[in-house]
Structures are given as structure tokens and as C-alpha cells.
Scaffold this motif. Structure first.
Motif, PDB file in Angstrom:
ATOM      1  N   ARG A   5      36.461   3.735   0.996  1.00 28.35           N
ATOM      2  CA  ARG A   5      35.804   4.976   1.432  1.00 28.35           C
ATOM      3  C   ARG A   5      35.750   5.062   2.950  1.00 28.35           C
ATOM      4  NH1 ARG A   5      30.619   4.534  -2.134  1.00 28.35           N
ATOM      5  NH2 ARG A   5      31.633   4.323  -4.133  1.00 28.35           N
ATOM      6  N   LEU A   6      35.429   3.940   3.585  1.00 30.63           N
ATOM      7  CA  LEU A   6      35.366   3.941   5.049  1.00 30.63           C
ATOM      8  C   LEU A   6      36.733   4.228   5.649  1.00 30.63           C
ATOM      9  CD1 LEU A   6      32.978   0.929   5.769  1.00 30.63           C
ATOM     10  CD2 LEU A   6      32.508   3.367   6.105  1.00 30.63           C
ATOM     11  N   GLU A   7      37.762   3.648   5.053  1.00 29.29           N
ATOM     12  CA  GLU A   7      39.106   3.914   5.572  1.00 29.29           C
ATOM     13  C   GLU A   7      39.468   5.378   5.379  1.00 29.29           C
ATOM     14  OE1 GLU A   7      41.720   1.160   3.646  1.00 29.29           O
ATOM     15  OE2 GLU A   7      40.848  -0.569   4.672  1.00 29.29           O
ATOM     16  N   LEU A   8      39.099   5.961   4.240  1.00 27.91           N
ATOM     17  CA  LEU A   8      39.365   7.382   4.015  1.00 27.91           C
ATOM     18  C   LEU A   8      38.593   8.238   5.002  1.00 27.91           C
ATOM     19  CD1 LEU A   8      39.336   7.592   0.107  1.00 27.91           C
ATOM     20  CD2 LEU A   8      41.308   7.784   1.627  1.00 27.91           C
ATOM     21  N   ARG A   9      37.336   7.869   5.252  1.00 23.91           N
ATOM     22  CA  ARG A   9      36.517   8.625   6.202  1.00 23.91           C
ATOM     23  C   ARG A   9      37.098   8.497   7.607  1.00 23.91           C
ATOM     24  NH1 ARG A   9      30.366   7.645   5.839  1.00 23.91           N
ATOM     25  NH2 ARG A   9      30.674   9.006   4.063  1.00 23.91           N
ATOM     26  N   GLU A  10      37.501   7.304   7.975  1.00 21.00           N
ATOM     27  CA  GLU A  10      38.098   7.111   9.297  1.00 21.00           C
ATOM     28  C   GLU A  10      39.386   7.912   9.414  1.00 21.00           C
ATOM     29  OE1 GLU A  10      38.560   2.899   9.674  1.00 21.00           O
ATOM     30  OE2 GLU A  10      36.433   2.547  10.069  1.00 21.00           O
ATOM     31  N   ASP A  51      35.201  -3.612  -1.950  1.00 18.81           N
ATOM     32  CA  ASP A  51      36.527  -2.986  -1.834  1.00 18.81           C
ATOM     33  C   ASP A  51      36.416  -1.464  -1.880  1.00 18.81           C
ATOM     34  OD1 ASP A  51      37.933  -5.345  -1.577  1.00 18.81           O
ATOM     35  OD2 ASP A  51      38.424  -5.489  -3.716  1.00 18.81           O
ATOM     36  N   ARG A  52      35.593  -0.941  -2.793  1.00 21.53           N
ATOM     37  CA  ARG A  52      35.411   0.518  -2.880  1.00 21.53           C
ATOM     38  C   ARG A  52      34.791   1.065  -1.599  1.00 21.53           C
ATOM     39  NH1 ARG A  52      33.610  -0.863  -8.080  1.00 21.53           N
ATOM     40  NH2 ARG A  52      31.452  -0.414  -7.516  1.00 21.53           N
ATOM     41  N   ILE A  53      33.816   0.348  -1.054  1.00 27.35           N
ATOM     42  CA  ILE A  53      33.173   0.792   0.191  1.00 27.35           C
ATOM     43  C   ILE A  53      34.184   0.784   1.329  1.00 27.35           C
ATOM     44  CG2 ILE A  53      31.473   0.133   1.954  1.00 27.35           C
ATOM     45  CD1 ILE A  53      29.701  -0.863  -0.395  1.00 27.35           C
ATOM     46  N   GLU A  54      34.982  -0.272   1.411  1.00 26.07           N
ATOM     47  CA  GLU A  54      35.997  -0.335   2.471  1.00 26.07           C
ATOM     48  C   GLU A  54      37.008   0.783   2.314  1.00 26.07           C
ATOM     49  OE1 GLU A  54      37.437  -4.342   2.059  1.00 26.07           O
ATOM     50  OE2 GLU A  54      36.014  -5.113   3.532  1.00 26.07           O
TER      51      GLU A  54
END
Length: 85
Positions: free
Chosen positions: A68-73, A63-66
Motif C-alpha cells: 500500500r505504501l509503495e502504491l501511495r508513493e 507485506d500488504r502495508i508495504e
């Protein structure tokens, strides 16, 4: 005649006593097997609980990785939007 009857009864009682001893031994073995199975079940329950805990940690990490990816995207999309007015 009475001696023969007593001897016969004594022999029958001795056989019954031997049979009872065998039954007690069998019961003791069965009890030991049951206790062994209980111990294995407790160990398996502990293993399942450990796996459940590990799975929860992995899901939290995912969940944390997802996130972060959403924030990066989101940041990348905002950066593209700002560079192409």
C-alpha cells in the motif's frame, strides 16, 4: 545348622525383595517424570507452532502495508509529475 542356613537365605531373599521394591518405585517415578517432560515438550511445540503462525500473519500484514505504501508513493509521484509538466 540347616535352620540357620535357611534363615540366612530367607533374610537375604527378603532384603533382595525390599531392594527390588525400591527399584520399582524409582523406575515408576522416573517414568512419571519422563511422561511429564514429554507433555511439556508437546505443549512447547504447540506454542512454537502458534508463534510461527502468528509471525506468518504479521509478515503477510507487513507485506500488504508495504505494498500500500509503495502504491501511495507511486500515486504521489505521479501526481507531482502531472502537476509539474
Amino acid at each position: 545348622m540347616a535352620d540357620q542356613t535357611q534363615d540366612l537365605m530367607f533374610e537375604i531373599l527378603r532384603k533382595m525383595q525390599a531392594d527390588m521394591a525400591l527399584l520399582k518405585d524409582g523406575q515408576r517415578e522416573t517414568r512419571q517424570d519422563l511422561n511429564s517432560l514429554r507433555n511439556h515438550m508437546h505443549l512447547m511445540q504447540g506454542d512454537f507452532n502458534n508463534m510461527r503462525g502468528t509471525l506468518t500473519q504479521v509478515l503477510d500484514r507487513l507485506d500488504r502495508i508495504e505494498n500500500r505504501l509503495e502504491l501511495r508513493e507511486l500515486q504521489e509521484a505521479q501526481a507531482r509529475f502531472e502537476t509539474h509538466p
